[in-house]
Design an enzyme around this catalytic site. Sequence first.
Site, PDB file in Angstrom:
ATOM      1  CE  LYS A   1      12.585   4.175  -6.729  1.00  0.00           C
ATOM      2  NZ  LYS A   1      12.557   4.726  -5.889  1.00  0.00           N
TER       3      LYS A   1
ATOM      4  NE  ARG B   1      16.234   5.396  -5.889  1.00  0.00           N
ATOM      5  CZ  ARG B   1      16.353   5.576  -7.603  1.00  0.00           C
ATOM      6  NH1 ARG B   1      16.972   4.844  -8.610  1.00  0.00           N
ATOM      7  NH2 ARG B   1      15.448   6.314  -7.795  1.00  0.00           N
TER       8      ARG B   1
ATOM      9  N   GLY C   1       6.088   5.037   2.976  1.00  0.00           N
ATOM     10  CA  GLY C   1       6.102   4.392   4.005  1.00  0.00           C
ATOM     11  C   GLY C   1       7.209   2.906   3.645  1.00  0.00           C
TER      12      GLY C   1
ATOM     13  CG  MET D   1      14.515   1.645   3.823  1.00  0.00           C
ATOM     14  SD  MET D   1      16.164   1.091   3.632  1.00  0.00           S
ATOM     15  CE  MET D   1      16.700   2.103   2.604  1.00  0.00           C
TER      16      MET D   1
ATOM     17  NE  ARG E   1       7.189   8.129  -9.218  1.00  0.00           N
ATOM     18  CZ  ARG E   1       7.130   8.117  -8.232  1.00  0.00           C
ATOM     19  NH1 ARG E   1       7.612   6.516  -7.058  1.00  0.00           N
ATOM     20  NH2 ARG E   1       7.715   9.402  -7.573  1.00  0.00           N
TER      21      ARG E   1
ATOM     22  CG  HIS F   1       4.753  13.251   1.722  1.00  0.00           C
ATOM     23  ND1 HIS F   1       3.331  13.415   2.524  1.00  0.00           N
ATOM     24  CD2 HIS F   1       4.647  11.756   1.292  1.00  0.00           C
ATOM     25  CE1 HIS F   1       3.010  12.778   2.781  1.00  0.00           C
ATOM     26  NE2 HIS F   1       4.248  11.161   2.714  1.00  0.00           N
TER      27      HIS F   1
ATOM     28  NE  ARG G   1     -33.029   4.229  -1.015  1.00  0.00           N
ATOM     29  CZ  ARG G   1     -32.263   3.890  -0.973  1.00  0.00           C
ATOM     30  NH1 ARG G   1     -31.792   5.467  -1.969  1.00  0.00           N
ATOM     31  NH2 ARG G   1     -30.877   3.335  -1.574  1.00  0.00           N
TER      32      ARG G   1
ATOM     33  NE  ARG H   1     -37.870   0.256  -1.366  1.00  0.00           N
ATOM     34  CZ  ARG H   1     -36.551   0.345  -0.647  1.00  0.00           C
ATOM     35  NH1 ARG H   1     -35.391  -0.017  -0.704  1.00  0.00           N
ATOM     36  NH2 ARG H   1     -36.465   1.651   0.416  1.00  0.00           N
TER      37      ARG H   1
ATOM     38  CD  GLU I   1     -35.033  -5.702  -0.572  1.00  0.00           C
ATOM     39  OE1 GLU I   1     -33.957  -4.571   0.204  1.00  0.00           O
ATOM     40  OE2 GLU I   1     -36.165  -5.817  -0.652  1.00  0.00           O
TER      41      GLU I   1
ATOM     42  CB  SER J   1     -33.821  -4.415  -8.705  1.00  0.00           C
ATOM     43  OG  SER J   1     -33.106  -3.660  -8.079  1.00  0.00           O
TER      44      SER J   1
ATOM     45  N   GLY K   1     -31.201  -6.164  -4.189  1.00  0.00           N
ATOM     46  CA  GLY K   1     -30.817  -4.513  -3.220  1.00  0.00           C
ATOM     47  C   GLY K   1     -29.620  -5.318  -2.733  1.00  0.00           C
ATOM     48  CB  THR K   2     -26.383  -5.631  -3.222  1.00  0.00           C
ATOM     49  OG1 THR K   2     -26.158  -4.266  -2.775  1.00  0.00           O
ATOM     50  CG2 THR K   2     -26.253  -6.730  -3.993  1.00  0.00           C
ATOM     51  CG  ASN K   3     -27.500  -1.041   0.600  1.00  0.00           C
ATOM     52  OD1 ASN K   3     -26.216  -1.684  -0.175  1.00  0.00           O
ATOM     53  ND2 ASN K   3     -28.176  -0.108   0.392  1.00  0.00           N
ATOM     54  CG  ASP K   4     -32.346  -4.963   3.550  1.00  0.00           C
ATOM     55  OD1 ASP K   4     -32.214  -5.355   4.455  1.00  0.00           O
ATOM     56  OD2 ASP K   4     -32.898  -4.158   3.463  1.00  0.00           O
TER      57      ASP K   4
ATOM     58  CB  CYS L   1     -30.817  -0.825  -6.890  1.00  0.00           C
ATOM     59  SG  CYS L   1     -31.899  -1.621  -5.631  1.00  0.00           S
TER      60      CYS L   1
ATOM     61  CE1 TYR M   1     -31.518  -1.494 -13.207  1.00  0.00           C
ATOM     62  CE2 TYR M   1     -32.315  -2.860 -14.553  1.00  0.00           C
ATOM     63  CZ  TYR M   1     -32.512  -2.457 -12.814  1.00  0.00           C
ATOM     64  OH  TYR M   1     -33.204  -2.770 -11.809  1.00  0.00           O
TER      65      TYR M   1
HETATM   66  P1  ADP Z   1      11.539   7.830  -3.952  1.00  0.00           P
HETATM   67  O1  ADP Z   1      10.951   6.180  -4.229  1.00  0.00           O
HETATM   68  O2  ADP Z   1      10.848   8.054  -2.209  1.00  0.00           O
HETATM   69  O3  ADP Z   1      11.284   8.879  -4.831  1.00  0.00           O
HETATM   70  P2  ADP Z   1      14.216   7.124  -4.601  1.00  0.00           P
HETATM   71  O4  ADP Z   1      14.510   5.393  -4.531  1.00  0.00           O
HETATM   72  O5  ADP Z   1      14.001   7.376  -6.590  1.00  0.00           O
HETATM   73  O6  ADP Z   1      13.231   7.493  -3.931  1.00  0.00           O
HETATM   74  O7  ADP Z   1      15.421   7.723  -4.441  1.00  0.00           O
HETATM   75  C1  ADP Z   1      15.119   9.326  -3.950  1.00  0.00           C
HETATM   76  C2  ADP Z   1      16.299  10.051  -4.563  1.00  0.00           C
HETATM   77  O8  ADP Z   1      17.983   9.664  -4.633  1.00  0.00           O
HETATM   78  C3  ADP Z   1      15.729  10.414  -5.521  1.00  0.00           C
HETATM   79  O9  ADP Z   1      15.873  11.857  -6.297  1.00  0.00           O
HETATM   80  C4  ADP Z   1      16.565   9.945  -6.545  1.00  0.00           C
HETATM   81  O10 ADP Z   1      17.058  10.407  -7.309  1.00  0.00           O
HETATM   82  C5  ADP Z   1      17.921   9.851  -6.050  1.00  0.00           C
HETATM   83  N1  ADP Z   1      19.364   8.991  -5.931  1.00  0.00           N
HETATM   84  C6  ADP Z   1      18.729   7.611  -5.847  1.00  0.00           C
HETATM   85  N2  ADP Z   1      19.569   7.201  -6.134  1.00  0.00           N
HETATM   86  C7  ADP Z   1      20.515   7.897  -7.035  1.00  0.00           C
HETATM   87  C8  ADP Z   1      22.060   7.246  -7.500  1.00  0.00           C
HETATM   88  N3  ADP Z   1      22.718   6.483  -7.814  1.00  0.00           N
HETATM   89  N4  ADP Z   1      22.533   8.963  -7.841  1.00  0.00           N
HETATM   90  C9  ADP Z   1      22.290  10.040  -6.986  1.00  0.00           C
HETATM   91  N5  ADP Z   1      21.277  10.002  -6.603  1.00  0.00           N
HETATM   92  C10 ADP Z   1      20.131   9.353  -6.466  1.00  0.00           C
HETATM   93 MG    MG Z   2      12.046   8.573  -6.631  1.00  0.00          MG
HETATM   94 MG    MG Z   3      11.654   8.076  -0.485  1.00  0.00          MG
END
Ligand code: ADP
Ligand code: MG
Ligand code: MG
Length: 906
Positions: free
Chosen positions: A27, A98, A107, A109, A371, A489, A595, A651, A778, A797, A799-802, A864, A884
């Site tokens: 990011k 962020r 996962g 924050m 991204r 999500h 086999r 085999r 093997e 050949s 035989g990487t399992n054995d 294999c 191969y």
């Molecule tokens: P994620 O990785 O879950 O996408 P982000 O860090 O990209 O998390 O942000 C979550 C949301 O917050 C996104 O919709 C993003 O556009 C919004 N956001 C992040 N920074 C700003 C900002 N400076 N102003 C307005 N919205 C923001």
């Molecule tokens: Mg985002």
């Molecule tokens: Mg998020």
Amino acid sequence: MERKRVYTFGNGAAEGRSDMRNLLGGKGANLAEMNLIGVPVPPGFTITTEVCTEYNQLGKDYVTGVLKKEVEHAVAGIERLTGTRFGDKENPCLLSVRSGARVSMPGMMDTVLNLGLNDEAVQGIAVKSGNERFAWDSYRRFVQMYGDVVLGLKPESKDDIDPFEEIMDTMKEVKGIELDTDLTVDDLKTLVKQFKQAVKERTGNDFPSDPWDQLWGAVCAVFDSWMNDRAILYRKMNNFPEEWGTAVNVQAMVYGNMGNTSATGVAFTRDAATGEDLFNGEYLINAQGEDVVAGVRTPQQITLEGSHRWAKMQGISEEERASKYPSLEEIMPECAAQLIETQQKLEDYFKDMQDLEFTIQDGKLWLLQTRSGKRTGAAMVKIATDMLHQGYIDEKTALKRCDPEKLDELLHPVFDKKALADAHAITHGLPASPGAATGQVVFHADEAEEWAKEGKKVILCRIETSPEDLRGMATAQGILTARGGMTSHAAVVARGMGKCCVSAANNLSIDYKSRKMTINGKALLEGDWISLDGTTGNVYEGQIQTVDAELGPDFTELMEIADKYTRMEVRTNADTPHDAVAARNFGATGIGLCRTEHMFFEEDKIVPMREMILAKDEEGRRRALEKLLPLQKKDFKGIFTAMDGYPVTVRLLDPPLHEFVPHDEKGQMEMARVMNISYEDIHERVESLLEANPMLGLRGCRLGNLYPEITEMQTRAIMEAALELKKEGITAIPEIMVPLTGIVYEFKNQKEIIERTIQQVFSENSDSIDYKIGTMIEIPRAALTAHKIAKEADFFSFGTNDLTQMTFGYSRDDVAKFLPLYLDKGILKQDPFAVLDQNGVGQLVSMAVQAGRSVRPSLKCGICGEHGGDPSSVKFCHRVGLNYVSCSPFRVPIARLAAAQAAIEG
Ligand code: ADP
Ligand code: MG
Ligand code: MG
């Protein structure tokens, strides 16, 4: 010089670049680059991933200490560019904080928005914007987000209620309103008070009002989240090392919640599901942050075309669409045009499909993220080949862009057309991730996991999914959600997993408590069968048969390009003509492992086979083998015909014999009758075959050395089949393979028998063909004495399992007892039976190849084991010079792509 820990960006300048993603996270690196190419991005700064490592090693106090000066300096930079002041009452600077690792990671924050607000700053924002509601809406959001993610009030499980949501729901109920946009200024003020009260009750502390305290709290929370359970699990699933760390991005806020000339949204430069070159995305008016993906309101489409498509899919009339869900192009044409221009600029610049986030503040467009977008396997192939044709990328880049593992999705089943014709769609939703799935309804992720463990096929049905559901989603056949959109999500994660998903299904309501869902008035309970079509969005009641996928021209083209660059051949492991044909269609150029024992389990063969095993002397065995000979010959003719013109490695008999004999009384009685001896005799012979450690017992070439007549019969069957086919114009290229050689003499003896038999068959038929005689490697001892064995063998050949089993000393059948724990504790990084252990087992492979070729330069070497279809193992095989790899039919395309990538990478 002191190490640089903070990189600033803003107003067309940046200290970072997109190629610094290891240091700045994905990011942060792209926020910097967008500045450099003139895309409007709110100013901010990135704290490097290295600081995360320092944080974990040296602690909070140390890190906040060393960061202080640089962060203060960077905040001053934001103040300068925005004309605001952090912590000021009249003109406060508000920030977003962020997380951002080098790869996007669920996962981590959640983002905190509007940081810097307190009881005084909110007044300042209200006066400055002339929009009191907006000021208090932002404050309400801030206290909630900060409380949830920094102060930890967010419940662990998604089924527990978030205290802030609860307060808000009560408020809405009392007031009789549905949408958060209907809350008044006074409502919002009350909410802020109640939210803070909840914080005090739960944490014992007052909500922090000092902006600097808020900022450091949020920065540390991002670093802490790198080590939370969900993030650790995700890293483990994807093999990402802990050392990577996450960066922290701090950025000036822009406001999509300033009223009806403001909005926020997400978009893809191409279709992430199909790969179609079509800009698409969703937005919400007067919204902030993740409102779009969280499903608080129904998101609207950016383009008019997309809006029409969407309405059609949802069964919404044009009138309703235009009035209730207009596209951005219709209501903010200038912003939409600028967004369309910007997305093209980003795609042209990054030369890949982009997934972007934007916010419109009072008619002005800001980009918040770009991204490379996650995509389905089909989209991956289409985008790579399209971009090649469009001149964005060259062939090698197109190949590198494709993840071999993801090709698997293209090979996935779709519904059987006939079965589908009779099926009854009970509702439809958005086609969030393609493929077909059929399974039993479950409502909770942990239950999906449990049911799947019992071998059941399940469809995970949720109102909406969240990162906690990851494991359950991974084990489900498909995912159905009541809410969300194409970018929610469930949709994004399912596409990443290559799993079928239907989101936002119409008229679906789910009641977690009573484990029941209702679709258009029809009740479905946990355990009921449903089927999903992730390509059309249809949901069906009951089970529908699935059939294999058809592969399009893009796939074929990609595979042809792959073959241009590949050095290694890709063969297949196949024991039946059916599998052999499937593998050939996927591009296999030979069989690396046929086999023979699998053939013996078929009806007509098992009785003479048992007769052979249970015979008490050579004569009895020969009598039974005579019955087997024509049956084996028929099998080989089938396989050779399917592989006409390609080599087939056959085999010789390998498994312990007791695997073939009947262990129940009924079966033993039957054998007694067939062989005309007493039941007691049979019983005794079966008992005598039992071994304490069959995997290390009488098996492999030990069988052929004890009972040469078995080797003779099999050799004869192979060669007679090949000669008979020659007369029919079919070219069989047999490669006879001796299993489980450990000592060169074991192989030599077998080879003599094979050679003698072949010469006999040739002279009986006054004809001959080309053939090879080689061995499996093997057993570690075979690898260690490869230079001796290679003097005798035409090919090796692996035989990487054995070989893995014996090198580690892990019984394949018992490994489940401790492997999960080893993986958990990090003693093993990967399951060595799935991913080749390059340092240990791989070392033996590499040594044996070199030693073998030192005495026989033409020695053909292949692999294999299961590893032949694992991309990282395939790349290893390339590096150590194998000729191969051989894998199961459905892995052939994956191995072909991995082999090409290995050749490109050099
Ligand atoms: P994620 O990785 O879950 O996408 P982000 O860090 O990209 O998390 O942000 C979550 C949301 O917050 C996104 O919709 C993003 O556009 C919004 N956001 C992040 N920074 C700003 C900002 N400076 N102003 C307005 N919205 C923001
Ligand atoms: Mg985002
Ligand atoms: Mg998020």
